[in-house]
Motif scaffolding. Structure first.
Motif, mmCIF file in Angstrom:
data_model
loop_
_atom_site.group_PDB
_atom_site.id
_atom_site.type_symbol
_atom_site.label_atom_id
_atom_site.label_comp_id
_atom_site.label_asym_id
_atom_site.label_seq_id
_atom_site.Cartn_x
_atom_site.Cartn_y
_atom_site.Cartn_z
ATOM 1 N N PRO A 107 -10.404 13.497 18.165
ATOM 2 C CA PRO A 107 -11.091 14.594 18.796
ATOM 3 C C PRO A 107 -11.755 14.427 20.155
ATOM 4 O O PRO A 107 -11.446 14.861 21.025
ATOM 5 C CB PRO A 107 -12.226 14.791 17.704
ATOM 6 N N LEU A 110 -8.810 14.342 22.674
ATOM 7 C CA LEU A 110 -8.136 15.691 22.417
ATOM 8 C C LEU A 110 -8.836 16.649 23.985
ATOM 9 O O LEU A 110 -9.073 17.868 24.755
ATOM 10 C CB LEU A 110 -8.339 16.692 21.292
ATOM 11 N N THR A 125 -3.348 11.606 18.584
ATOM 12 C CA THR A 125 -4.682 11.424 17.585
ATOM 13 C C THR A 125 -3.391 11.085 16.456
ATOM 14 O O THR A 125 -2.378 11.174 15.767
ATOM 15 C CB THR A 125 -5.024 12.472 16.786
ATOM 16 N N ALA A 130 -9.983 17.444 12.130
ATOM 17 C CA ALA A 130 -10.268 19.131 13.072
ATOM 18 C C ALA A 130 -11.943 19.792 13.571
ATOM 19 O O ALA A 130 -12.557 19.403 12.601
ATOM 20 C CB ALA A 130 -9.331 19.684 12.138
ATOM 21 N N LEU A 218 -9.248 23.964 21.325
ATOM 22 C CA LEU A 218 -7.579 23.371 21.030
ATOM 23 C C LEU A 218 -6.559 24.201 21.868
ATOM 24 O O LEU A 218 -6.419 23.537 22.351
ATOM 25 C CB LEU A 218 -7.687 23.505 19.279
ATOM 26 N N VAL A 227 0.395 14.686 16.450
ATOM 27 C CA VAL A 227 -0.698 14.455 15.492
ATOM 28 C C VAL A 227 0.103 13.655 14.461
ATOM 29 O O VAL A 227 1.506 13.998 14.148
ATOM 30 C CB VAL A 227 -0.914 15.401 14.603
ATOM 31 N N HIS A 240 -6.995 18.824 7.831
ATOM 32 C CA HIS A 240 -7.085 18.917 8.697
ATOM 33 C C HIS A 240 -5.834 18.130 10.634
ATOM 34 O O HIS A 240 -6.073 19.728 10.846
ATOM 35 C CB HIS A 240 -7.768 17.242 9.498
ATOM 36 N N LEU A 244 -4.383 21.283 13.253
ATOM 37 C CA LEU A 244 -4.794 21.389 14.861
ATOM 38 C C LEU A 244 -3.033 21.806 15.069
ATOM 39 O O LEU A 244 -3.124 21.891 16.165
ATOM 40 C CB LEU A 244 -4.561 19.433 14.500
ATOM 41 N N LEU A 248 -2.819 23.913 18.727
ATOM 42 C CA LEU A 248 -2.730 23.016 19.522
ATOM 43 C C LEU A 248 -1.164 23.472 20.217
ATOM 44 O O LEU A 248 -0.506 23.841 19.641
ATOM 45 C CB LEU A 248 -2.654 21.417 19.399
#
Length: 278
Positions: A107, A110, A125, A130, A218, A227, A240, A244, A248
């Motif tokens: 996180p 991001l 990541t 998330a 996001l 990811v 999660h 994402l 995203l």
């Protein structure tokens, strides 16, 4: 050779930052900022540094507040990592860089891209949470969600009380995770042990931040994001990663079918190659 400095922040306090010394000429070439998991010290992990060195990547990192020699900052949100990371980059004379974060570091990796999009070329990541939402079962599939639940339901005070009696549940990890900790990723386990000397505040503040408003959306992460998720992860479940991916703007998912929360880190060298290509 590893170089560590204390970065003074405009609002007061310091961040302990590290340059892994992975390239001979630190003034040119690609730069990667590593965001550590929860809890760790923020110092570069040997497998990450080795993969960076093999690719001519300059690796820098720092300890989030209350970790590894950085000043405490209770009440911080995930988004605050954006300004922290750019302060570290400035201190090392770095303008543009990629970010990579594992577990609790995801996180925060991001956050840098959301807060300072002009400075971040790409994000990876690995086994990352998330943002908290009621739109899916956020705790579902977590073997030991007690710390995060207490933070969500009772805030920092409840999370601190939970820490007093918290014990590690080995069922969170797959056999592949334990094999990774005994082999290539033994330095991660050692770093988690070293982080104990700095107390529980970093982990407590992380969990409160994860289960609160992150301070960014996001949709603000315009850089390409990879990811990476272990199918069998019992710490941060695959739901999660799916969230994402769906939220995203420019995301790619690598689902590792045989991996858990730690063994998924074996993909770090390939993820660095992905960043170099993007």
């Amino acid at each position: 050779m590893l170089a560590s400095i204390d970065v003074n922040l405009p609002g007061g306090g310091v961040l302990r930052a590290h340059d892994a010394g992975t390239v001979a000429d630190a003034s040119s070439g690609p730069v990667l900022m590593w965001h550590h998991g929860s809890p760790q010290t923020g110092a570069p992990l040997e497998p990450v540094a080795a993969a960076a060195a093999a690719r001519g990547i300059r690796l820098i990192s720092y300890a989030r507040p209350s970790y590894g020699g950085s000043s405490a900052r209770p009440g911080r949100d995930v988004g605050s990592a954006g300004d922290d990371a750019t302060a570290v980059a400035d201190a090392f004379g770095v303008d543009r860089f990629a970010t990579m974060g594992a577990s609790g570091g995801g996180p925060h990796a991001l956050a840098v891209a959301a807060r300072h999009p002009q400075r971040v070329s790409g994000v990876v990541t690995l086994a990352a949470l998330a943002p908290f939402t009621a739109r899916f079962d956020w705790f579902g599939g977590m073997r030991a969600p007690g710390g995060l639940r207490s933070a969500r339901e009772g805030g920092r005070a409840a999370r601190a009380r939970f820490a007093e009696a918290d014990e590690f549940d080995p069922e969170q990890f797959l056999p592949a995770d334990f094999a990774a900790l005994e082999g290539a990723w033994s330095d991660l386990g050692a770093d988690v042990a070293r982080s104990a000397e700095f107390g529980d505040d970093g982990l407590i503040d992380d969990d409160v931040a994860f289960t609160s408003d992150w301070g960014f959306e996001l949709a603000e992460v315009v850089a390409p994001v990879l990811v990476v998720q272990g199918e069998g992860d019992r710490v941060v479940p695959r739901t999660h990663a799916s969230w994402l991916l769906a939220h995203l703007p420019d995301a790619t998912l690598w689902m590792r079918l045989d991996d858990g929360h730690v063994s998924v880190l074996d993909v770090v060298p390939d993820a660095m190659d992905w960043l170099l290509e993007h």
